[in-house]
Structures are given as C-alpha cells and as structure tokens.
Design a protein around this motif. Structure first.
Motif, PDB file in Angstrom:
ATOM      1  N   LEU A  13      28.060  33.836  29.525  1.00  0.00           N
ATOM      2  CA  LEU A  13      27.132  33.840  30.656  1.00  0.00           C
ATOM      3  C   LEU A  13      27.444  34.967  31.636  1.00  0.00           C
ATOM      4  CD1 LEU A  13      26.752  30.028  31.459  1.00  0.00           C
ATOM      5  CD2 LEU A  13      24.999  31.572  30.552  1.00  0.00           C
ATOM      6  N   ALA A  14      28.657  35.431  31.661  1.00  0.00           N
ATOM      7  CA  ALA A  14      29.034  36.551  32.523  1.00  0.00           C
ATOM      8  C   ALA A  14      28.696  37.885  31.867  1.00  0.00           C
ATOM      9  CB  ALA A  14      30.526  36.484  32.845  1.00  0.00           C
ATOM     10  N   ILE A  15      29.040  38.018  30.600  1.00  0.00           N
ATOM     11  CA  ILE A  15      28.916  39.311  29.916  1.00  0.00           C
ATOM     12  C   ILE A  15      27.468  39.674  29.603  1.00  0.00           C
ATOM     13  CG2 ILE A  15      29.481  40.538  27.786  1.00  0.00           C
ATOM     14  CD1 ILE A  15      32.225  39.065  27.891  1.00  0.00           C
ATOM     15  N   ILE A  16      26.699  38.752  29.062  1.00  0.00           N
ATOM     16  CA  ILE A  16      25.338  39.094  28.620  1.00  0.00           C
ATOM     17  C   ILE A  16      24.445  39.540  29.786  1.00  0.00           C
ATOM     18  CG2 ILE A  16      23.229  38.198  27.547  1.00  0.00           C
ATOM     19  CD1 ILE A  16      25.123  36.595  25.662  1.00  0.00           C
ATOM     20  N   PRO A  17      24.329  38.758  30.873  1.00  0.00           N
ATOM     21  CA  PRO A  17      23.518  39.261  31.991  1.00  0.00           C
ATOM     22  C   PRO A  17      24.093  40.532  32.624  1.00  0.00           C
ATOM     23  CG  PRO A  17      23.844  36.900  32.210  1.00  0.00           C
ATOM     24  CD  PRO A  17      24.756  37.381  31.123  1.00  0.00           C
ATOM     25  N   GLY A  18      25.423  40.668  32.591  1.00  0.00           N
ATOM     26  CA  GLY A  18      26.042  41.887  33.115  1.00  0.00           C
ATOM     27  C   GLY A  18      25.598  43.111  32.337  1.00  0.00           C
ATOM     28  N   LEU A  19      25.611  42.994  31.020  1.00  0.00           N
ATOM     29  CA  LEU A  19      25.153  44.101  30.173  1.00  0.00           C
ATOM     30  C   LEU A  19      23.674  44.398  30.388  1.00  0.00           C
ATOM     31  CD1 LEU A  19      27.038  43.303  26.835  1.00  0.00           C
ATOM     32  CD2 LEU A  19      27.516  45.179  28.450  1.00  0.00           C
ATOM     33  N   ILE A  48      23.835  47.505  39.292  1.00  0.00           N
ATOM     34  CA  ILE A  48      24.553  48.220  38.229  1.00  0.00           C
ATOM     35  C   ILE A  48      26.061  48.021  38.379  1.00  0.00           C
ATOM     36  CG2 ILE A  48      25.079  50.497  37.268  1.00  0.00           C
ATOM     37  CD1 ILE A  48      22.176  51.297  38.098  1.00  0.00           C
ATOM     38  N   VAL A  49      26.567  48.205  39.593  1.00  0.00           N
ATOM     39  CA  VAL A  49      28.008  48.036  39.832  1.00  0.00           C
ATOM     40  C   VAL A  49      28.437  46.609  39.496  1.00  0.00           C
ATOM     41  CG1 VAL A  49      29.794  47.982  41.625  1.00  0.00           C
ATOM     42  CG2 VAL A  49      28.170  49.891  41.538  1.00  0.00           C
ATOM     43  N   LEU A  50      27.661  45.620  39.975  1.00  0.00           N
ATOM     44  CA  LEU A  50      28.018  44.225  39.691  1.00  0.00           C
ATOM     45  C   LEU A  50      27.824  43.883  38.220  1.00  0.00           C
ATOM     46  CD1 LEU A  50      29.073  41.893  41.666  1.00  0.00           C
ATOM     47  CD2 LEU A  50      28.388  44.020  42.725  1.00  0.00           C
ATOM     48  N   GLY A  51      26.971  44.616  37.521  1.00  0.00           N
ATOM     49  CA  GLY A  51      26.856  44.436  36.075  1.00  0.00           C
ATOM     50  C   GLY A  51      28.183  44.761  35.394  1.00  0.00           C
ATOM     51  N   PHE A  52      28.778  45.892  35.785  1.00  0.00           N
ATOM     52  CA  PHE A  52      30.088  46.261  35.239  1.00  0.00           C
ATOM     53  C   PHE A  52      31.163  45.249  35.639  1.00  0.00           C
ATOM     54  CE2 PHE A  52      28.116  50.510  34.864  1.00  0.00           C
ATOM     55  CZ  PHE A  52      28.499  50.831  33.560  1.00  0.00           C
ATOM     56  N   VAL A  53      31.142  44.836  36.899  1.00  0.00           N
ATOM     57  CA  VAL A  53      32.122  43.857  37.376  1.00  0.00           C
ATOM     58  C   VAL A  53      31.946  42.530  36.624  1.00  0.00           C
ATOM     59  CG1 VAL A  53      32.934  42.565  39.393  1.00  0.00           C
ATOM     60  CG2 VAL A  53      32.307  44.967  39.634  1.00  0.00           C
ATOM     61  N   SER A  54      30.704  42.172  36.319  1.00  0.00           N
ATOM     62  CA  SER A  54      30.432  40.934  35.583  1.00  0.00           C
ATOM     63  C   SER A  54      31.016  40.979  34.174  1.00  0.00           C
ATOM     64  CB  SER A  54      28.914  40.689  35.490  1.00  0.00           C
ATOM     65  OG  SER A  54      28.368  40.489  36.766  1.00  0.00           O
ATOM     66  N   THR A  66      43.537  34.224  35.381  1.00  0.00           N
ATOM     67  CA  THR A  66      43.207  33.731  36.714  1.00  0.00           C
ATOM     68  C   THR A  66      42.281  34.697  37.440  1.00  0.00           C
ATOM     69  OG1 THR A  66      45.348  32.626  36.832  1.00  0.00           O
ATOM     70  CG2 THR A  66      44.192  32.974  38.906  1.00  0.00           C
ATOM     71  N   TRP A  67      42.515  35.993  37.286  1.00  0.00           N
ATOM     72  CA  TRP A  67      41.690  36.982  37.969  1.00  0.00           C
ATOM     73  C   TRP A  67      40.239  36.930  37.499  1.00  0.00           C
ATOM     74  CZ3 TRP A  67      39.477  40.442  34.708  1.00  0.00           C
ATOM     75  CH2 TRP A  67      40.138  40.762  33.520  1.00  0.00           C
ATOM     76  N   GLY A  68      39.992  36.480  36.278  1.00  0.00           N
ATOM     77  CA  GLY A  68      38.618  36.342  35.792  1.00  0.00           C
ATOM     78  C   GLY A  68      37.858  35.306  36.596  1.00  0.00           C
ATOM     79  N   PHE A  69      38.534  34.180  36.867  1.00  0.00           N
ATOM     80  CA  PHE A  69      37.916  33.134  37.695  1.00  0.00           C
ATOM     81  C   PHE A  69      37.752  33.602  39.134  1.00  0.00           C
ATOM     82  CE2 PHE A  69      38.536  29.606  40.688  1.00  0.00           C
ATOM     83  CZ  PHE A  69      37.375  28.893  40.427  1.00  0.00           C
ATOM     84  N   GLU A  70      38.792  34.240  39.675  1.00  0.00           N
ATOM     85  CA  GLU A  70      38.715  34.723  41.056  1.00  0.00           C
ATOM     86  C   GLU A  70      37.586  35.738  41.224  1.00  0.00           C
ATOM     87  OE1 GLU A  70      42.714  36.064  41.562  1.00  0.00           O
ATOM     88  OE2 GLU A  70      43.465  34.035  41.971  1.00  0.00           O
ATOM     89  N   ALA A  72      34.901  35.767  39.386  1.00  0.00           N
ATOM     90  CA  ALA A  72      33.666  34.987  39.271  1.00  0.00           C
ATOM     91  C   ALA A  72      33.267  34.394  40.622  1.00  0.00           C
ATOM     92  CB  ALA A  72      33.827  33.878  38.230  1.00  0.00           C
ATOM     93  N   VAL A  73      34.232  33.867  41.348  1.00  0.00           N
ATOM     94  CA  VAL A  73      33.954  33.298  42.676  1.00  0.00           C
ATOM     95  C   VAL A  73      33.483  34.400  43.625  1.00  0.00           C
ATOM     96  CG1 VAL A  73      34.992  32.157  44.682  1.00  0.00           C
ATOM     97  CG2 VAL A  73      35.534  31.359  42.365  1.00  0.00           C
ATOM     98  N   THR A  74      34.108  35.558  43.539  1.00  0.00           N
ATOM     99  CA  THR A  74      33.712  36.694  44.380  1.00  0.00           C
ATOM    100  C   THR A  74      32.290  37.136  44.054  1.00  0.00           C
ATOM    101  OG1 THR A  74      36.009  37.420  44.541  1.00  0.00           O
ATOM    102  CG2 THR A  74      34.303  39.056  45.061  1.00  0.00           C
ATOM    103  N   ILE A  75      31.961  37.235  42.777  1.00  0.00           N
ATOM    104  CA  ILE A  75      30.621  37.635  42.358  1.00  0.00           C
ATOM    105  C   ILE A  75      29.585  36.624  42.837  1.00  0.00           C
ATOM    106  CG2 ILE A  75      29.106  37.984  40.350  1.00  0.00           C
ATOM    107  CD1 ILE A  75      31.664  39.093  38.902  1.00  0.00           C
ATOM    108  N   LEU A  76      29.889  35.337  42.679  1.00  0.00           N
ATOM    109  CA  LEU A  76      28.984  34.293  43.173  1.00  0.00           C
ATOM    110  C   LEU A  76      28.741  34.463  44.671  1.00  0.00           C
ATOM    111  CD1 LEU A  76      27.365  31.648  43.068  1.00  0.00           C
ATOM    112  CD2 LEU A  76      29.561  30.420  43.201  1.00  0.00           C
ATOM    113  N   SER A  77      29.789  34.688  45.412  1.00  0.00           N
ATOM    114  CA  SER A  77      29.675  34.854  46.866  1.00  0.00           C
ATOM    115  C   SER A  77      28.842  36.086  47.223  1.00  0.00           C
ATOM    116  CB  SER A  77      31.057  34.975  47.510  1.00  0.00           C
ATOM    117  OG  SER A  77      31.818  33.823  47.236  1.00  0.00           O
ATOM    118  N   LEU A  78      29.096  37.192  46.555  1.00  0.00           N
ATOM    119  CA  LEU A  78      28.339  38.418  46.823  1.00  0.00           C
ATOM    120  C   LEU A  78      26.864  38.247  46.486  1.00  0.00           C
ATOM    121  CD1 LEU A  78      30.841  41.126  45.544  1.00  0.00           C
ATOM    122  CD2 LEU A  78      30.151  40.706  47.911  1.00  0.00           C
ATOM    123  N   HIS A  79      26.578  37.639  45.331  1.00  0.00           N
ATOM    124  CA  HIS A  79      25.177  37.410  44.956  1.00  0.00           C
ATOM    125  C   HIS A  79      24.484  36.496  45.964  1.00  0.00           C
ATOM    126  CE1 HIS A  79      25.418  39.748  41.430  1.00  0.00           C
ATOM    127  NE2 HIS A  79      25.599  38.816  40.515  1.00  0.00           N
TER     128      HIS A  79
END
Length: 129
Positions: A13-19, A48-54, A66-70, A72-79
């Motif tokens: 769910l993170a990678i596909i929409p990011g791509l 585009i930037v958040l696509g790469f981060v995703s 752990t950083w993958g989850f952290e 994810a929380v950051t991306i959720l907050s930014l979105h």
C-alpha cells in the motif's frame, strides 16, 4: 491476519501509490502529459517527493524496520496537513482542482490504513491464537 501479512500489505500500500505518484507527477513535470485541470506547482513537487519517500517507507515497512513505521506516521501527518490546506484554499475560492483534494484524501486514507495495519495486534500477539 498475521503481523507478517500486515507488514506485507502495508508495504504494498505504500510502494504502489508511491510509484504511481512518481509516474503521474513526473509526466506532468516533464511536459509529457497535461491535465485538464489547474495544477498547483508546489503540490506537484510535493506529490513527486512524497512518492519517493513513500517507496522508501514501503521498503522499510517490508523489512520491518522501525524507521519505516516512523516514516509512515510522518507521511500520514504531512498528507493530512496538505489536505487541510487544500480544503482551506478551495473554501476561499483559490484555484484548487477538486480532483487534487480527492487525490489527497485518497493518499491520506491509504496512509491511515497503513499506520493502522502496522499498529494492529495479530491474534498471536494477544494470545488468542
């Protein structure tokens, strides 16, 4: 659902929409496609930037870091923040395409699901196996 399956699903769910964000945003940025609606340059760059981060977060989630989850929380907050900004701009009659709001709502919802999947406890963890 096992925790391993939760991580796999969350990673996808993170990678596909990011791509998809990278592909779609990149084609607009490079002039390969022109949407039929007003494009906010800052939002295009953000997507585009958040696509790469995703994608990076998805890899971390898949590796159960752990950083993958952290991230994810950051991306959720930014979105969520960007969604609120878009809604406010739209409410004040600024040039914001409704499809941009819907796309950000979709992204925010997907990342909410990712975070819930990663925080959820499986039956094995709760002792109800």
């Amino acid at each position: 659902m096992t925790q391993q399956n939760r991580h796999r699903l969350a990673a996808l769910l993170a990678i596909i929409p990011g791509l998809l964000s990278i592909k779609e945003g990149g084609s607009v940025l490079l002039g390969l496609s022109t949407p039929a609606y007003h494009v906010l340059p800052w939002l295009l760059t953000y997507n585009i930037v958040l696509g790469f981060v995703s994608v990076i977060s998805g890899i971390g989630i898949g590796m159960r870091r752990t950083w993958g989850f952290e991230l994810a929380v950051t991306i959720l907050s930014l979105h969520g923040l960007v969604l609120m900004v878009l809604i406010i701009l739209f409410a004040f009659k600024e040039a914001v395409a409704p499809i941009s709001i819907l796309a950000m709502l979709f992204r925010t919802t997907v990342w909410y699901v990712i975070v819930v999947l990663l925080k959820g406890k499986s039956k094995e963890q709760t002792g109800n196996a």
